[in-house]
Design a protein around this motif. Structure first.
Motif, PDB file in Angstrom:
ATOM      1  N   ASP A   1       0.840  -1.210   0.000  1.00  0.00           N
ATOM      2  CA  ASP A   1       0.000   0.000   0.000  1.00  0.00           C
ATOM      3  C   ASP A   1       0.874   1.260   0.000  1.00  0.00           C
ATOM      4  O   ASP A   1       0.549   2.254  -0.658  1.00  0.00           O
ATOM      5  CB  ASP A   1      -0.907   0.043   1.243  1.00  0.00           C
TER       6      ASP A   1
ATOM      7  N   GLN B   1       2.128   1.805  -3.450  1.00  0.00           N
ATOM      8  CA  GLN B   1       1.055   2.296  -4.315  1.00  0.00           C
ATOM      9  C   GLN B   1       0.818   3.790  -4.069  1.00  0.00           C
ATOM     10  O   GLN B   1       0.642   4.568  -5.013  1.00  0.00           O
ATOM     11  CB  GLN B   1      -0.222   1.478  -4.058  1.00  0.00           C
TER      12      GLN B   1
ATOM     13  N   THR C   1       1.139   6.789  -6.833  1.00  0.00           N
ATOM     14  CA  THR C   1       0.053   7.737  -7.107  1.00  0.00           C
ATOM     15  C   THR C   1       0.603   9.168  -7.031  1.00  0.00           C
ATOM     16  O   THR C   1       0.301  10.016  -7.871  1.00  0.00           O
ATOM     17  CB  THR C   1      -1.085   7.544  -6.084  1.00  0.00           C
TER      18      THR C   1
ATOM     19  N   SER D   1       7.709   0.629 -11.236  1.00  0.00           N
ATOM     20  CA  SER D   1       6.840  -0.513 -10.940  1.00  0.00           C
ATOM     21  C   SER D   1       7.048  -1.554 -12.033  1.00  0.00           C
ATOM     22  O   SER D   1       6.824  -1.266 -13.211  1.00  0.00           O
ATOM     23  CB  SER D   1       5.386  -0.060 -10.877  1.00  0.00           C
TER      24      SER D   1
ATOM     25  N   GLY E   1       4.082  -4.422  -8.686  1.00  0.00           N
ATOM     26  CA  GLY E   1       3.505  -3.327  -7.909  1.00  0.00           C
ATOM     27  C   GLY E   1       4.521  -2.342  -7.376  1.00  0.00           C
ATOM     28  O   GLY E   1       4.161  -1.360  -6.721  1.00  0.00           O
ATOM     29  N   THR E   2       5.789  -2.558  -7.632  1.00  0.00           N
ATOM     30  CA  THR E   2       6.848  -1.632  -7.229  1.00  0.00           C
ATOM     31  C   THR E   2       8.134  -2.073  -7.940  1.00  0.00           C
ATOM     32  O   THR E   2       8.110  -2.981  -8.779  1.00  0.00           O
ATOM     33  CB  THR E   2       7.036  -1.621  -5.692  1.00  0.00           C
TER      34      THR E   2
END
Ligand code: GLU
Length: 283
Positions: free
Chosen positions: A82, A85, A89, A190, A195-196
């Motif tokens: 999270d 993420q 963003t 990412s 996701g990263t």
């Protein structure tokens, strides 16, 4: 967290194999450089295909055998998705999705030139094929890249700098915007299905753990420029670095996890003591 005066270092292994002598050196240096502060541990397990629970268990076991002790709880990167993420963003206005595979990049790079293709700490220097693509068109097979030129423009800076306690400790290391664009390029933040990326995760986690001194091998020195740029973009502090020497085998080759002969486990089984390991590493 990072604002206090406590000196904090970390050892950040990936559980993709058994720890070897090079890891022992990195862990012992980190613990030594923490003194009299705190030594932390982070399990860098974002590559779910290669990381295994038995290797993570072996890391704790080998570190305890070496006589090391660390702060709890241990940070594990797969618990931190999270946070990665959120950072993506935040950086999205400076990023673009990219569908190029290695073969596409090689083909685009070899068109204008012959010989070795230009590469930096994040691999081949990306030629910018997808740079025009908007983020809202990101598909499941895309990676996310940072538009590095836009990132420097947004910051309004021409140079990056950091200090290293080990390499030229009396001066700032400096890299210009052009040197970054030419020698590193648009780095991946990412990776496909991950996701990263290592670079994004390490920057966010070092800040979250309040690491004041990052000790790690010299092989990561050039990656530090990427980390300093991300720290600036995310308004995180830049720690002091300490890039130490690498432990090599008898032929001068850097140790890798697949070199089982140098695994700490192997020395343990042969009756070597932790004190002898320290001696072998000149510590
Ligand atoms: N996880 C990385 C490795 O095992 C270490 C990264 C770092 O120290 O920044 O090589």
């Amino acid at each position: 967290m990072a604002g206090d005066a406590i000196r904090r270092t970390r050892f950040a292994p990936s559980p993709t194999g058994l720890l070897h002598l090079g890891h022992a050196y990195a862990a012992l240096i980190a613990a030594q450089e923490a003194s009299p502060g705190q030594f932390l541990l982070r399990i860098e397990d974002i590559d779910r295909d290669r990381c295994k629970p038995e290797y993570e268990a072996a890391i704790y076991d080998d570190l305890l055998w070496l006589g090391l002790d660390w702060q709890h709880p241990v940070m594990r990167q797969t618990d931190r998705m999270d946070a990665y993420q959120d950072a993506l963003t935040q950086l999205a206005p400076l990023c673009y999705p990219c569908s190029c595979r290695r073969g596409d990049i090689r083909a685009a790079l070899s068109a204008p030139q012959e010989g070795a293709l230009p590469a930096g700490p994040d691999g081949l220097i990306y030629p910018g094929t997808c740079r025009h693509r908007p983020m809202d068109e990101t598909g499941p097979d895309d990676v996310i890249r940072l538009d590095t030129a836009r990132a420097f423009d947004a910051l309004g800076i021409e140079n990056l700098s950091f200090r290293d306690e080990c390499i030229l400790p009396d001066q700032d290391h400096i890299l210009s915007r052009d040197e970054f664009l030419d020698g590193i390029g648009d780095v991946i933040l990412s990776r496909r299905g991950m996701g990263t990326s290592y670079h994004l995760a390490v920057v966010i986690d070092d800040a979250e753990q309040g690491i004041t001194h990052i000790t790690r091998g010299k092989d990561l020195f050039d990656s530090t420029w990427i980390h300093v740029l991300l720290q600036k973009l995310l308004k995180l502090p830049t720690p002091i670095y300490h890039h130490h020497r690498l432990i090599r085998d008898d032929s001068g080759k850097r140790l890798a996890k697949r070199d089982d002969a140098r695994a700490l486990r192997h020395y343990r089984d042969d009756g070597t003591t932790p004190a002898q390991i320290r001696q072998m590493l000149n510590l």
